[in-house]
Write a protein that holds these residues in place. Structure first.
Motif, short mmCIF file in Angstrom:
data_model
loop_
_atom_site.label_atom_id
_atom_site.label_comp_id
_atom_site.label_asym_id
_atom_site.label_seq_id
_atom_site.Cartn_x
_atom_site.Cartn_y
_atom_site.Cartn_z
N GLY A 1 -0.33 -7.24 -5.61
CA GLY A 1 1.07 -7.66 -5.53
C GLY A 1 1.26 -8.80 -4.54
N VAL A 2 0.59 -8.73 -3.40
CA VAL A 2 0.68 -9.80 -2.41
C VAL A 2 0.10 -11.09 -2.97
CG1 VAL A 2 -0.04 -10.56 -0.12
CG2 VAL A 2 0.69 -8.20 -0.48
N ALA A 3 -1.07 -10.98 -3.62
CA ALA A 3 -1.68 -12.17 -4.21
C ALA A 3 -0.79 -12.77 -5.29
CB ALA A 3 -3.05 -11.81 -4.79
N ARG A 4 -0.17 -11.94 -6.13
CA ARG A 4 0.72 -12.43 -7.18
C ARG A 4 1.94 -13.13 -6.59
NH1 ARG A 4 1.33 -7.97 -9.56
NH2 ARG A 4 -0.20 -8.22 -11.23
N ALA A 5 2.50 -12.56 -5.51
CA ALA A 5 3.66 -13.18 -4.87
C ALA A 5 3.30 -14.53 -4.24
CB ALA A 5 4.24 -12.24 -3.82
N TRP B 1 -2.62 -21.42 0.84
CA TRP B 1 -2.06 -20.39 -0.04
C TRP B 1 -3.11 -19.87 -1.02
CZ3 TRP B 1 2.98 -23.64 -1.07
CH2 TRP B 1 3.81 -23.52 0.07
N VAL B 2 -3.97 -20.75 -1.49
CA VAL B 2 -5.02 -20.30 -2.41
C VAL B 2 -5.98 -19.35 -1.68
CG1 VAL B 2 -7.03 -21.05 -3.74
CG2 VAL B 2 -4.87 -22.29 -3.92
N SER B 3 -6.35 -19.70 -0.45
CA SER B 3 -7.25 -18.82 0.30
C SER B 3 -6.57 -17.50 0.64
CB SER B 3 -7.70 -19.53 1.58
OG SER B 3 -6.59 -19.82 2.40
N ASP B 4 -5.27 -17.51 0.94
CA ASP B 4 -4.55 -16.26 1.22
C ASP B 4 -4.50 -15.37 -0.01
OD1 ASP B 4 -4.11 -17.06 3.80
OD2 ASP B 4 -2.09 -17.84 3.42
N ALA B 5 -4.27 -15.98 -1.17
CA ALA B 5 -4.24 -15.18 -2.40
C ALA B 5 -5.61 -14.57 -2.70
CB ALA B 5 -3.78 -16.06 -3.57
N GLU B 6 -6.66 -15.34 -2.51
CA GLU B 6 -8.00 -14.81 -2.75
C GLU B 6 -8.33 -13.68 -1.78
OE1 GLU B 6 -10.51 -18.18 -2.44
OE2 GLU B 6 -9.99 -19.00 -4.42
N ALA B 7 -7.93 -13.85 -0.51
CA ALA B 7 -8.19 -12.79 0.47
C ALA B 7 -7.42 -11.52 0.14
CB ALA B 7 -7.82 -13.28 1.87
N ALA B 8 -6.16 -11.67 -0.28
CA ALA B 8 -5.37 -10.49 -0.66
C ALA B 8 -5.95 -9.80 -1.89
CB ALA B 8 -3.92 -10.89 -0.90
N GLU B 9 -6.41 -10.57 -2.83
CA GLU B 9 -7.02 -9.96 -4.03
C GLU B 9 -8.31 -9.24 -3.68
OE1 GLU B 9 -8.61 -11.32 -8.49
OE2 GLU B 9 -7.94 -12.81 -7.02
N ALA B 10 -9.09 -9.81 -2.75
CA ALA B 10 -10.33 -9.15 -2.34
C ALA B 10 -10.05 -7.82 -1.65
CB ALA B 10 -11.13 -10.07 -1.42
N LYS B 11 -8.91 -7.72 -0.92
CA LYS B 11 -8.56 -6.47 -0.27
C LYS B 11 -7.95 -5.45 -1.22
CE LYS B 11 -7.59 -8.68 4.19
NZ LYS B 11 -6.53 -8.98 5.20
N GLY B 12 -7.62 -5.87 -2.44
CA GLY B 12 -6.99 -4.95 -3.39
C GLY B 12 -5.49 -5.03 -3.42
N ASN C 1 0.82 -1.21 0.00
CA ASN C 1 0.00 0.00 0.00
C ASN C 1 0.85 1.26 0.00
OD1 ASN C 1 -2.34 -1.56 0.09
ND2 ASN C 1 -2.39 -1.59 2.33
N GLU C 2 2.06 1.19 0.57
CA GLU C 2 2.94 2.35 0.60
C GLU C 2 3.89 2.40 -0.59
OE1 GLU C 2 4.91 2.18 4.32
OE2 GLU C 2 3.10 2.57 5.51
N GLY C 3 3.76 1.47 -1.53
CA GLY C 3 4.54 1.52 -2.77
C GLY C 3 5.75 0.64 -2.82
N ALA C 4 6.07 -0.10 -1.76
CA ALA C 4 7.24 -0.98 -1.73
C ALA C 4 6.82 -2.37 -2.18
CB ALA C 4 7.86 -0.99 -0.35
N ILE C 5 6.65 -2.56 -3.50
CA ILE C 5 6.15 -3.83 -4.02
C ILE C 5 7.18 -4.94 -3.83
CG2 ILE C 5 5.20 -4.99 -6.03
CD1 ILE C 5 3.45 -2.76 -5.00
N ARG C 6 8.44 -4.64 -4.13
CA ARG C 6 9.47 -5.67 -4.04
C ARG C 6 9.68 -6.11 -2.60
NH1 ARG C 6 11.38 -9.73 -6.98
NH2 ARG C 6 13.54 -10.23 -6.40
#
Length: 581
Positions: free
Chosen positions: A542-546, A528-539, A500-505
């Protein structure tokens, strides 16, 4: 002979009453039965009485299911024994003994019940027995006495509606009332001579109503001028604003009698409290606020002044005293407070807030740092007042020397330094506070910032970004070595905050280092699948992709996982292939 054949009117008194007769029913009475009429409650009929009644009515008695049980098939203690003739005879003898004992007890029980009922009747006779003598006295009542008994309706106390009475009004009253609402539209001869403004008085003088009206206006104007402070001839000057006087009336709170009574009772309670326990600071504060609520500011200030004298070591009393006074008086009060509670951060901050000049605020805060050098809040407030980055850096350098355990001050100093010096600052911070994960994350973000700061070849940039992953991994190992065990959910929140603060890496590095923590091997895929879906739902794409990239490295043969990664890139990314983990 005729007199002998005449029937006796009172013959019904000696006759038995009908079965449904209720005394006084014709006069509105209703029959009722009390416990004194039927006596005390008794036990219900016995089984023998019920059986006899059923036999008289021709009903069949209830059959006990165990009555015709086969003696050879008994259950319980004697289930395995043989039921012989002597057993049957013994049962018959026992049954006869039980009947005899019950007959003896029944006679004794009935005698006792009859005795109790007779005793109860003697103590609590029936209503009929209580009024039996009065009933016998009715035999001598004559016909005239019966007829003279008043009706029930005559005994009520309802007010009878009186007949309306009317009176005749004289003609003079009607004519006078009609003339009272009439107006004269013409002047008489005397009024015409004076123009209609002057009327002769009884003593022959003439009254001028126009001059009286003008004089009244002058008096009213003079009073208003005096109230507004413009009349200087009398020397009476007031502080009333003539323009905002009516507007200020809206702020006046008119208290009801109930509120005034509550204030008086509360004042008595607080007076008793401060007198019984004068060292109780909240009591003085509450008493002063009560007077403030009642609109007595002078009494409130006097009350809180006594509280400051009685509780000089309590910072809340001094702060309340400063609040109740104006700005200049509050400065004097807080200056006195510093003499007693010089280690109070709230007192120094309140004193700084009273200053409107920035230089004065800096002077107060630096004076406060001399008394309380280990206060992080005072250092932060002092640094925030500095407009120059150089001065702020100098202050923070001194602050981290005084308070080396403050992570906030180390990170603030690192943000103000150049990249090279920031690394040195973070290394010192890591040694001073080895249990802080924020310092390791800040180091990773600093490396990421340097990698994207200038134009450079992609290979060099990838090499610098790889250092971010190594830094975060080293930070996780060091934290474990110092027994700092952050949960997996806490690391995920840190990764989301970095994204959220711009530090994607840096966010991706945190995911790579901590995504496999505290997970059973058979639960990794679903988690891991549920974590990715939760991160994507929050917007947090980058976290979901990682997370998906790390999961694909562990499960490269999962088609559903590749499909989820493709859907994520289709929705939020580009048409390029998924970046290598």
């Amino acid at each position: 002979m005729a007199a002998k054949d005449k029937p006796n009117k009172l013959a019904f008194l000696s006759m038995p009453a009908p079965a449904s007769y209720v005394a006084g029913l014709g006069r509105g009475a209703s029959g009722f039965t009390t416990r004194s009429d039927i006596g005390p409650a008794r036990e219900g009929p016995s089984a023998e009485v019920i059986a006899e009644a059923q036999a008289r009515r021709g009903e069949e008695p209830e059959i006990d299911p165990d009555q015709f049980q086969d003696p050879d098939n008994e259950f319980g203690l004697f289930a395995g024994t043989t039921y012989e003739a002597d057993d049957e005879e013994a049962d018959r003898i026992y049954e006869q003994v039980d009947k005899n004992m019950d007959a003896r007890r029944r006679a004794r029980r009935e005698a006792r019940e009859n005795e109790e009922l007779a005793k109860y009747r003697a103590e609590n006779p029936k209503i009929q027995q209580q009024f039996a003598d009065l009933k016998r006295g009715l035999a001598v009542v004559t016909d005239e006495e019966w007829e003279s008994i008043p009706e029930v309706g005559n005994l009520t106390r309802k007010k009878r509606k009186r007949d309306e009475r009317s009176f005749v009004v004289s003609d003079s009253v009607i004519v006078g009332d009609r003339a009272r609402t009439e107006y004269e539209t013409s002047l008489d001869t005397r009024q015409q001579a004076t123009g209609g403004f002057e009327t002769p008085a009884e003593n022959g003088t003439i009254t001028n109503f126009a001059e009286m009206s003008q004089a009244r206006d002058k008096i009213l104007s003079l009073k208003l001028d005096q109230a507004s402070g413009t009349a200087t001839s009398t020397g009476l000057q007031t502080a009333i604003d003539p323009k905002g006087y009516l507007t200020s009336l809206d702020s006046v709170v008119i208290k009801s009698d109930a509120e005034i009574g509550d204030i008086k009772r509360a004042r008595m309670l607080f007076d008793s409290l401060v007198k019984s326990n004068p060292k109780h600071a909240p009591g003085w504060i509450a008493a002063a606020r009560l007077e403030e609520h009642a609109g007595r500011m002078v009494a409130a200030r006097k009350m809180i002044k006594q509280g400051c004298e009685q509780c000089p070591k309590n910072e809340d009393v001094w702060l309340e005293a400063a609040r109740l006074h104006n700005n200049d008086d509050a400065k004097v009060i807080l200056a006195n407070a510093v003499q007693h509670v010089g280690q109070s951060v709230k007192i120094w901050l309140a004193a700084a807030d009273l200053e409107h000049d920035v230089k004065a605020k800096k002077r107060v805060l630096r004076k406060a740092l001399e008394h309380i050098p280990n206060s992080v809040r005072l250092w932060k407030e002092t640094v925030n007042l500095e407009s120059s980055a150089v001065d702020a850096r100098i202050l923070l350098s001194r602050a981290v020397e005084v308070i080396p355990q403050s992570v906030e001050l180390w990170l603030a100093l690192a943000r103000l330094e150049t990249p090279d010096k920031a690394k040195a600052v973070l290394n010192k911070a890591r040694k001073a506070v080895p249990t802080s994960h924020e310092i390791w994350i800040a180091a990773g973000r600093l490396l990421e910032q340097e990698a994207y700061a200038t134009e450079k070849p992609q290979e060099q940039r990838d090499k610098e970004l790889a250092a971010v992953d190594k830094t975060i991994e080293a930070g996780v190992r060091e934290l474990r070595r110092h027994q700092v065990l952050l949960t997996r959910e806490q690391w995920l929140k840190e990764a989301e905050r970095c994204e959220n603060e711009g530090a994607i890496r840096t966010s991706e590095a945190i995911i790579k280092a901590t995504i496999a923590m505290d997970i059973e091997e058979e639960d990794r895929f679903d988690t891991w699948v549920s974590d990715a879906e939760a991160a994507e739902a929050k917007g947090n794409v980058g976290v979901a992709r990682a997370i998906l990239a790390y999961a694909l490295r562990v499960f490269p043969d999962k088609k559903s996982l590749w499909r989820k990664a493709a859907d994520l890139e289709k929705a939020h990314g580009t048409k390029s292939v998924l970046p290598a983990p």
